[in-house]
Design an enzyme around this catalytic site. Structure first.
Site, short mmCIF file in Angstrom:
data_model
loop_
_atom_site.label_atom_id
_atom_site.label_comp_id
_atom_site.label_asym_id
_atom_site.label_seq_id
_atom_site.Cartn_x
_atom_site.Cartn_y
_atom_site.Cartn_z
N LYS A 260 -24.00 15.25 3.19
CA LYS A 260 -24.41 13.83 3.79
C LYS A 260 -23.06 13.10 3.70
CE LYS A 260 -26.44 9.38 4.09
NZ LYS A 260 -26.93 8.88 2.92
N ASP B 177 -35.86 7.06 4.85
CA ASP B 177 -35.31 6.50 3.89
C ASP B 177 -36.15 5.94 2.69
OD1 ASP B 177 -32.69 5.89 2.88
OD2 ASP B 177 -32.24 4.15 3.86
ZN LIG Z 1 -30.80 6.68 2.67
#
Ligand SMILES: [Zn+2]
Length: 424
Positions: A207, A340
């Protein structure tokens, strides 16, 4: 069965049905086939241990009816276990901003135990966890895989890579505290070294924070952070090692830079422009747009400690992101469901599906984004993402037909993962 807990759960579910056979026949009124996009009536799924061995109909089932265990879900529709490509399972949604500083990584991991279970029980059987300090996500993944904890199948990133002072650094404290995000790496070679370090400690994916963000102090949400050279170096290293790269990117320049550098998915994608849409189509880049979370941030965020500057950034981001979700989908960009969760409560992941329909998808497209597309992004489409022969038996069910009402996914009544029933 791999271990004691799995054996116990499997035994409990089978005992409830009256026997201990290794083969389960699972039937229901209907099944969503995400590969064909069709609703199949009266399906029967044959499961042996953790795998689906046959997908047939109840009419064709006579050979199996006496020799196997039956789970009959009357009035229900089966779907593949759903896949959330953007979670933070060790983040507490009620602790943002300065509140979060009081929580150690050990404590965050302990909270993650309950969050993982809540996520699975909501019908999310696979997550891609993108960003966790202290490799808490690696520990959680391993404990779930070893049967010590109940949770979804996890693909994890460890700490997010980012520039000094960027979205994935720790910017809340003054200099004397020397606070620094664990994934901070400046310059191509430092970024490459950080990719190697994350792989060393167990990351499945990389990420990277390509632009500023909403919830970080002092970053401009639209501004590019990593340069092309840095991004290209870290993406190339990840790909050499066989890992995909997820890029947090809101602003158009940062999105386009990340796509040109070869990232596999754009997270958020809020201010994507025409060029970005063109590039994503050309390169086959997935978009993972968290279009539910804005409601939580603007509704509950202040009480959870989200800074006023972040609320202001969300006010100028959320609606544009939703409009651009529609544009990206209309243009035919490959989309996954990324929520998220962790910014908002774990277990509410599938509230996003109805927003994906509101902002342009059909119900089957939203379900495909949340299943087979996620599996393809992870390069696991041979094992995950649909109810099909040879794949892991990750299956959920809802009452009624989710193609008529996608919000039925907010109340999943049956969850099986790896052939083990966790909720019925
Ligand atoms: Zn995130």
């Amino acid at each position: 069965m791999k271990n004691a807990l799995r054996y116990f759960l499997a035994a409990a579910s089978l005992a409830a049905l009256g026997s201990h056979a290794d083969t389960i026949v699972l039937s229901a009124d209907a099944m969503v086939d995400v590969e064909s996009g069709k609703l199949i009536q009266n399906p029967a799924i044959i499961i042996e241990d953790d795998k689906i061995v046959s997908v047939t109909t109840q009419d064709a089932l006579s050979d199996f009816s006496e020799a196997t265990q039956r789970i009959e879900l009357k009035g229900k529709t089966l779907l593949p276990g759903l896949m959330d490509m953007h979670t933070h399972l060790t983040s507490d949604p009620h602790e943002h901003g300065y509140k979060r500083l009081a929580t150690s990584q050990n404590r965050a991991l302990l909270k993650g135990v309950g969050y993982a279970e809540a996520t699975l029980m909501a019908g999310v059987t696979t997550v891609r966890n993108v960003g966790a300090g202290g490799y808490t996500d690696v520990a959680l993944r391993d404990a779930i895989n070893d049967g010590e904890l109940v949770g979804p199948r996890m693909f994890v990133s460890g700490p997010s890579l980012g520039i000094t002072g960027g979205h994935c650094d720790s910017n809340l404290l003054p200099p004397e505290y020397k606070a620094k995000g664990q994934g901070v790496a400046d310059g191509p070679w430092e970024a490459v070294a950080k990719v190697r370090e994350n792989i060393k400690y167990g990351a499945d994916v990389i990420k990277v924070c390509a632009t500023g963000g909403v919830l970080s102090k002092g970053t401009k949400v639209g501004a590019q952070q990593y340069s092309f050279e840095e991004m290209k170096a870290l993406v190339d290293e990840a790909h050499r090692r066989g890992l995909i790269v997820a890029a947090h990117a809101h602003g158009a320049e940062g999105i386009n830079n990340a796509i040109r550098a070869g990232v596999d998915s754009i997270e958020h994608g809020s201010f994507v422009d025409k060029e970005g849409i063109k590039l994503a189509k050309k390169n086959g880049t997935y978009f993972s747009m968290d279009i539910y979370v804005t409601e939580y941030i603007l509704g509950e965020g202040e009480a959870a400690g989200i800074l006023e500057e972040s609320l202001a950034k969300e006010r100028m981001t959320g609606e544009t992101q939703r409009e651009n979700f529609r544009k990206a989908h209309d243009a035919g960009i490959k989309m996954v469901m990324g929520t998220d969760a962790g910014v908002y409560p774990h277990g509410d992941n599938l509230k996003q599906l109805s927003r994906m329909v509101t902002f342009g998808m059909t119900p089957i497209e939203a379900l495909q984004a949340a299943s087979i597309n996620g599996a393809t992004l992870l390069k696991k489409e041979k094992e995950l993402g649909s109810i099909a022969e040879g794949k892991y038996a990750d299956i959920i069910a809802v009452d009624g037909n989710p193609l008529d009402d996608i919000s039925l996914l907010e109340d999943v009544s049956f969850v099986m993962k790896d052939g083990v029933v966790y909720k019925q």
